[in-house]
Design a protein around this motif. Structure first.
Motif, mmCIF file in Angstrom:
data_model
loop_
_atom_site.group_PDB
_atom_site.id
_atom_site.type_symbol
_atom_site.label_atom_id
_atom_site.label_comp_id
_atom_site.label_asym_id
_atom_site.label_seq_id
_atom_site.Cartn_x
_atom_site.Cartn_y
_atom_site.Cartn_z
ATOM 1 N N TYR B 9 -11.869 41.599 44.985
ATOM 2 C CA TYR B 9 -11.173 40.886 46.396
ATOM 3 C C TYR B 9 -10.877 42.333 47.015
ATOM 4 O O TYR B 9 -11.400 42.622 48.112
ATOM 5 C CB TYR B 9 -10.032 40.230 46.078
ATOM 6 C CG TYR B 9 -10.458 38.587 46.246
ATOM 7 C CD1 TYR B 9 -10.146 37.672 45.021
ATOM 8 C CD2 TYR B 9 -11.376 38.087 46.975
ATOM 9 C CE1 TYR B 9 -10.552 36.512 44.834
ATOM 10 C CE2 TYR B 9 -11.643 36.854 47.093
ATOM 11 C CZ TYR B 9 -11.325 35.945 45.936
ATOM 12 O OH TYR B 9 -11.630 34.802 45.936
ATOM 13 N N LEU B 47 -3.147 42.522 56.056
ATOM 14 C CA LEU B 47 -3.320 41.243 55.201
ATOM 15 C C LEU B 47 -3.136 41.881 53.695
ATOM 16 O O LEU B 47 -2.574 41.036 53.044
ATOM 17 C CB LEU B 47 -5.045 41.191 55.354
ATOM 18 C CG LEU B 47 -5.286 40.346 56.323
ATOM 19 C CD1 LEU B 47 -7.011 40.246 56.554
ATOM 20 C CD2 LEU B 47 -4.734 38.853 56.395
ATOM 21 N N LEU B 51 -0.671 39.816 51.367
ATOM 22 C CA LEU B 51 -1.470 39.057 50.389
ATOM 23 C C LEU B 51 -0.982 39.623 49.130
ATOM 24 O O LEU B 51 -0.727 38.944 48.046
ATOM 25 C CB LEU B 51 -3.002 39.140 50.455
ATOM 26 C CG LEU B 51 -3.425 38.329 51.350
ATOM 27 C CD1 LEU B 51 -4.863 38.686 51.449
ATOM 28 C CD2 LEU B 51 -3.110 36.823 51.042
ATOM 29 N N LEU B 159 -6.210 35.244 60.318
ATOM 30 C CA LEU B 159 -7.105 35.441 59.251
ATOM 31 C C LEU B 159 -6.086 35.251 57.974
ATOM 32 O O LEU B 159 -6.590 34.557 57.050
ATOM 33 C CB LEU B 159 -7.295 37.015 59.000
ATOM 34 C CG LEU B 159 -8.645 37.594 59.999
ATOM 35 C CD1 LEU B 159 -8.949 38.726 59.792
ATOM 36 C CD2 LEU B 159 -9.783 36.710 59.523
ATOM 37 N N LEU B 160 -4.797 35.487 58.058
ATOM 38 C CA LEU B 160 -4.052 35.194 56.754
ATOM 39 C C LEU B 160 -3.683 33.847 56.562
ATOM 40 O O LEU B 160 -3.893 33.461 55.421
ATOM 41 C CB LEU B 160 -2.616 35.947 57.004
ATOM 42 C CG LEU B 160 -1.832 35.973 55.974
ATOM 43 C CD1 LEU B 160 -2.301 36.992 54.807
ATOM 44 C CD2 LEU B 160 -0.227 36.593 56.205
ATOM 45 N N TYR B 162 -5.758 31.506 57.455
ATOM 46 C CA TYR B 162 -7.222 30.890 57.132
ATOM 47 C C TYR B 162 -7.257 31.285 55.649
ATOM 48 O O TYR B 162 -7.563 30.435 54.804
ATOM 49 C CB TYR B 162 -8.289 31.800 57.927
ATOM 50 C CG TYR B 162 -9.572 31.400 57.493
ATOM 51 C CD1 TYR B 162 -10.382 32.348 56.799
ATOM 52 C CD2 TYR B 162 -10.298 30.281 57.425
ATOM 53 C CE1 TYR B 162 -11.724 32.250 56.256
ATOM 54 C CE2 TYR B 162 -11.599 29.925 57.079
ATOM 55 C CZ TYR B 162 -12.070 30.933 56.559
ATOM 56 O OH TYR B 162 -13.420 30.624 56.106
ATOM 57 N N LEU B 163 -7.056 32.631 55.240
ATOM 58 C CA LEU B 163 -7.262 32.855 53.705
ATOM 59 C C LEU B 163 -6.416 32.018 52.849
ATOM 60 O O LEU B 163 -6.565 31.735 52.069
ATOM 61 C CB LEU B 163 -6.987 34.260 53.565
ATOM 62 C CG LEU B 163 -8.054 35.436 54.107
ATOM 63 C CD1 LEU B 163 -7.434 36.795 53.904
ATOM 64 C CD2 LEU B 163 -9.276 35.117 53.134
ATOM 65 N N ASN B 164 -5.311 31.835 53.456
ATOM 66 C CA ASN B 164 -4.012 31.135 52.585
ATOM 67 C C ASN B 164 -4.558 29.830 52.434
ATOM 68 O O ASN B 164 -4.298 29.023 51.400
ATOM 69 C CB ASN B 164 -2.742 31.309 53.246
ATOM 70 C CG ASN B 164 -1.970 32.369 52.749
ATOM 71 O OD1 ASN B 164 -2.342 33.109 51.564
ATOM 72 N ND2 ASN B 164 -1.241 32.871 53.622
ATOM 73 N N THR B 166 -7.686 28.367 52.445
ATOM 74 C CA THR B 166 -8.832 28.343 51.699
ATOM 75 C C THR B 166 -8.369 28.997 50.305
ATOM 76 O O THR B 166 -9.293 28.506 49.373
ATOM 77 C CB THR B 166 -10.022 29.178 51.951
ATOM 78 O OG1 THR B 166 -9.441 30.606 52.503
ATOM 79 C CG2 THR B 166 -10.527 28.632 53.413
ATOM 80 N N LYS B 167 -7.448 29.519 49.923
ATOM 81 C CA LYS B 167 -7.276 29.978 48.613
ATOM 82 C C LYS B 167 -7.021 28.957 47.639
ATOM 83 O O LYS B 167 -7.214 28.776 46.448
ATOM 84 C CB LYS B 167 -6.064 31.037 48.224
ATOM 85 C CG LYS B 167 -6.306 32.155 47.769
ATOM 86 C CD LYS B 167 -5.586 33.078 47.219
ATOM 87 C CE LYS B 167 -4.262 33.497 48.376
ATOM 88 N NZ LYS B 167 -3.336 34.245 47.532
#
Lengths: 126, 167, 345
Positions: B9, B47, B51, B159-160, B162-164, B166-167
């Motif tokens: 990642y 990010l 993260l 973005l954050l 979204y990422l969180n 989908t994680k």
């Protein structure tokens, strides 16, 4: 955006704005008969007394990467030629007030107007 | 998260950051005042800090600076030094503020990062050329740091989330 | 929380005291600068101290003294009978080969020292160069290139040994007719040194005199810093070749670029060799650093007329004298004692 974010934005904006306005005001009041000082690689290599005459003066300066040419006219100075890649120094245009400066970072050259003769020697033997 | 996964990642992030940094270099230069840029790569730095942590943040931004300079052929040049100092200072400051000053959201942190980046660059110029007169550029740099910080901040925020999710 | 407040308050107080103290200290030192056109050049005296009235007074006195020396040593005032009479040098020259002339103590002193340096430099420095200067026309309206025959004739009149001094009577006699003194190379330095003496006597602790490039500093700058005196690049007036850090001393430069004349396309500088009657070309500029401004003036002229290596060697030998030379190849030579005093570009 939190309240703190907004406050930060406002404070920085106000402070910078005032600082900028102050700088402009203060320096525009300064004498127009200043000295242009050119430093190359940390050392003073040229000093020129600025006068409000029409004479155009061109001077060569040796920078770290190559030769630069500055032009002095009407109490102002600007960079006209430099072999640096981005030519930021040339795009800066004319400066005339103490505190203003033109910097060519790759060549390690600074051209600035000295306001209190701090950098100049106290006298010159000739 | 497994170590290898993390590594993968992070490498992805470095690549994205490098791409962003490189694209930004290609964009036409808007203003005569040196140091003004969009700082798109900072989105990634931001990010990573949210993260992961400081170590990863520093690693990614440093690697990004190195890679962009390799690609652009400016390795060890002056602009490399400036990018480096800007990146280090902004990453550090962003992390510190995020950790210890809870009142700021990611937007605020991003703004702080943009400011720290510019300040870092000015400090480096002062160091390299030994002149204090560039300090007079700070007000302008700080003011322009605000919008760039805002933009990257909002992008990072979305973005954050979204990422969180989908994680 | 309370503890924090206390700490912050203390730190702030400390800062206020620090800043306030330095402001107060700085505000106390004033500068008084005055300029006057003397001896064919702009003389500027800058004095520093807390009492502005004293600074003004001392500067006025210093200038008065410089004017006095200028009058006594002026050689080119034939047009104005009043000024002409006041010049001891003119009277000495007029009475050459005729009789001795009573002169001012300072003029006597100057000539006595000039003779001493004439011996020290084995004739390279010689103030009896008047006839040669006149032949060239320096100091007058027109200059012309003398022929070698003319020069040869006139060189016979150049010899400081023919300056006869009588200490008891304070008289000067030039023993050969048509001899004449030209103090152009030394009067400025002497005047500057006398001016500094006056400033010192008045209690001034920090001052800088700039007499057309003859620099003499008194004490330190702002009472704690060394004076920074730049050495002009002989080929570029907007550049410096070095910066000296001086305290209580003088820096005088003789250069080939100052007051040169052009005849038939060739450039001749005004520092004429008493041996050849022509200007010399081994050095572009010679800067002498020493405590006394008169000595610096004398030696800068003398060393300039010598070969570069010889000049450095002589300076090295003499105690308390440092020299910075830019030779004809634009190379820099300097005495060993200068290493800590100068930053070379």
């Amino acid at each position: 955006m939190t309240k703190a974010d907004k406050r930060l934005l406002i404070i920085i904006f106000i402070v910078s704005f005032f600082a900028y306005a102050l700088i402009q005001l203060y320096f525009n009041h300064a004498l127009s008969e200043g000295q242009v000082i050119v430093k190359s690689r940390g050392e003073i290599v040229k000093y020129i007394h600025l006068q409000n005459d029409e004479n155009v003066q061109r001077l060569e300066i040796e920078g770290k990467v190559g030769l630069l040419i500055i032009e002095i006219k009407d109490g102002m100075v600007r960079m006209v030629s430099s072999n640096c890649p981005e030519k930021i120094c040339i795009k800066q245009g004319w400066i005339k007030n103490p505190g203003q400066s033109i910097v060519c970072v790759p060549n390690e050259v600074v051209v600035y107007i000295d306001n209190d003769n701090e950098e100049l020697p106290d006298a010159i033997t000739r | 998260m497994v170590k290898t996964q993390k590594l993968v990642y992070l490498s992805l992030f470095v690549t994205v950051a490098t791409a962003l940094g490189f694209i930004e270099m290609m964009l036409p230069y808007p203003m005569p005042i040196p140091g003004i840029k969009l700082g798109l790569a900072n989105i990634v730095t931001l990010l990573i800090i949210y993260l992961y942590g400081l170590k990863e943040g520093l690693a990614v931004s440093l690697l990004r600076v190195f890679f962009v300079s390799f690609l652009a052929g400016t390795f060890l040049s002056v602009s490399f030094m400036l990018s480096l100092s800007g990146a280090i200072l902004s990453t550090l400051i962003m992390y510190l503020f995020k950790k210890y000053v809870a009142v700021f959201s990611i937007i605020g942190i991003s703004i702080i990062g943009a400011l720290a980046h510019n300040i870092g660059q000015v400090l480096m110029v002062i160091l390299l050329i030994k002149t204090k007169y560039v300090i007079f550029y700070l007000p302008i740099l700080l003011i322009t740091g605000l919008p760039t910080g805002l933009i990257t901040g909002y992008i990072a925020k979305y973005l954050l989330s979204y990422l969180n999710n989908t994680k | 929380m309370k503890k924090y407040r206390f700490v912050i308050a203390t730190v702030l107080l400390f800062l206020v005291i620090l800043i306030g103290g330095s402001i107060v200290r700085h505000q106390n030192i004033h500068e008084y600068k005055s300029e006057e056109f003397l001896m064919d050049t702009l003389v500027s005296i800058s004095t520093y101290g807390t009492d502005t009235d004293l600074l003004k007074l001392a500067t006025e006195e210093a200038f008065a003294e410089m004017r006095r020396i200028a009058e006594l040593t002026n050689r080119f005032s034939e047009s104005d009978p009043l000024t002409y009479k006041k010049s001891d040098v003119n009277r000495i020259n007029k009475m050459a080969g005729i009789e001795a002339v009573t002169v001012d103590k300072d003029v006597f002193n100057m000539l006595k020292l000039a003779k001493k340096y004439n011996e020290l430099t084995e004739g390279v420095f010689d103030i009896t160069i008047g006839p040669v200067m006149d032949l060239w026309g320096f100091g007058q309206e027109e200059q012309s290139l003398p022929s070698s025959l003319e020069i040869k004739k006139v060189l016979e009149l150049v010899d400081s040994k023919n300056i006869i001094l009588n200490e008891d009577l304070c008289t000067v006699y030039l023993s050969r007719k048509s001899m004449s003194l030209d103090l152009g190379a030394v009067a400025k330095g002497y005047a500057v040194e006398k001016a500094v003496n006056i400033l010192e006597k008045q209690g001034i602790k920090s001052a800088l005199i700039d007499a057309g490039g003859n620099i003499r500093v008194l004490g330190k700058k702002d009472n704690d810093k060394l004076w920074k005196v730049g050495i002009q690049d002989p080929r570029d007036t907007s550049s410096l070749v070095g910066i000296l850090s001086l305290v209580d001393e003088s820096a005088v430069t003789s250069g080939d670029y100052y007051r040169s004349i052009e005849i038939n396309g060739k450039i001749y500088n005004h520092i004429i060799s008493p041996k050849t009657g022509f200007p010399v070309g081994d050095n572009m500029s010679v800067t002498v650093i020493t405590k006394d401004a008169f000595t610096a003036d004398v030696l800068s002229t003398a060393l300039f007329l010598m070969e570069s290596q010889q000049a450095v060697a002589l300076a090295e030998e003499l105690e308390g004298i440092e020299a910075f030379i830019v030779n004809a190849d634009q190379e820099i030579l300097m005495t060993s004692g200068l290493i800590e005093k100068v930053v070379v570009k």
